[in-house]
Design an enzyme around this catalytic site. Structure first.
Site, mmCIF file in Angstrom:
data_model
loop_
_atom_site.group_PDB
_atom_site.id
_atom_site.type_symbol
_atom_site.label_atom_id
_atom_site.label_comp_id
_atom_site.label_asym_id
_atom_site.label_seq_id
_atom_site.Cartn_x
_atom_site.Cartn_y
_atom_site.Cartn_z
ATOM 1 N N LYS A 130 56.806 -40.144 82.314
ATOM 2 C CA LYS A 130 56.694 -40.705 80.966
ATOM 3 C C LYS A 130 58.088 -40.914 80.351
ATOM 4 C CE LYS A 130 55.813 -38.427 77.200
ATOM 5 N NZ LYS A 130 55.239 -37.465 76.267
ATOM 6 N N ASP A 148 51.196 -41.689 77.687
ATOM 7 C CA ASP A 148 51.166 -40.344 77.102
ATOM 8 C C ASP A 148 49.709 -40.029 76.756
ATOM 9 O OD1 ASP A 148 50.563 -41.826 74.873
ATOM 10 O OD2 ASP A 148 51.899 -40.704 73.542
#
Ligand code: SF4
Length: 217
Positions: A130, A148
């Site tokens: 991420k 996320d």
């Protein structure tokens, strides 16, 4: 590069295009809220943003970056001072340890520069897929899909991915979104999840995607 897929569900593609269009209207600004001036600063700010709000990170980073402008400064500086300056972002011991270790790796393996590829980025301490995709997409302008918790939830509710695995969701979104909209499209899904399609109480009655959403309540 856009992955090859046999998931050529034309209807989902058309619905995704409409979803993107609506989100572009409702969320015109898809830039990150994190304040940064260099790829290194964005990397550090993104590490700090784990389990913390962007607002809080932005309160901390001006003094942090003034005291420690680059990776060399972090490895030569006092670790206790790093901890002190980032304390309010939470998980400060781990974050400080990772920031210093990542800085050391940047100096030792990358000439002090942030690498522009996923493989090298995720090999840095404290940097997951991420964070790496945030840096690639936002600092380097390389199309990337950040997944996320918000993107995962919204993608599932909108029927853009059935998976709970972030990497699989990333792949599904890469198949559905045009490559030039990977970064901004995923970020708009994130913001939509943060402010409208909330985890506990999605605000379906105010949602611009209600007529396109299979999970509308
Ligand atoms: S209609 Fe409801 S569940 Fe669907 S995206 Fe909007 S807020 Fe989320």
């Amino acid at each position: 590069m856009k992955p090859k897929t046999n998931q050529s569900n034309q209807k989902t593609r058309q619905r995704t295009a409409l979803i993107l269009k609506r989100l572009e209207q409702s969320i015109p600004d898809a830039d990150t809220a994190l304040a940064y001036e260099t790829p290194f600063q964005l990397l550090i700010a993104t590490i700090l943003s784990a389990q913390c709000t962007d607002v809080r990170v932005n309160q901390v980073t001006p003094k942090l970056f003034k005291t420690f402008p680059g990776p060399k400064d972090f490895i030569q500086g006092d670790p206790e001072l790093v901890i002190e300056l980032i304390r309010s972002t939470g998980f400060f011991n781990n974050k400080a340890k990772n920031i210093i270790a990542a800085s050391r790796q940047l100096i030792e393996l990358h000439d002090g520069k942030v690498p522009e590829n996923l493989e090298d980025l995720v090999s840095l301490p404290g940097v997951g897929r991420k964070t790496a995709n945030v840096v690639l997409g936002t600092a380097f302008g390389r199309p990337s899909v950040v997944v996320d918790t918000h993107v995962r939830r919204v993608s599932n509710r909108l029927g853009l991915s059935k998976s709970s695995d972030p990497e699989k969701i990333e792949h599904d979104l890469m198949c559905l979104l045009p490559e030039k909209k990977w970064t901004s499209g995923a970020h708009r899904l994130l913001l939509h999840g943060r402010y409208t399609c909330k985890a506990r109480k999605p605000m379906c009655d105010q949602c611009v995607l209600a007529d396109l959403c299979p999970s509308v309540a």
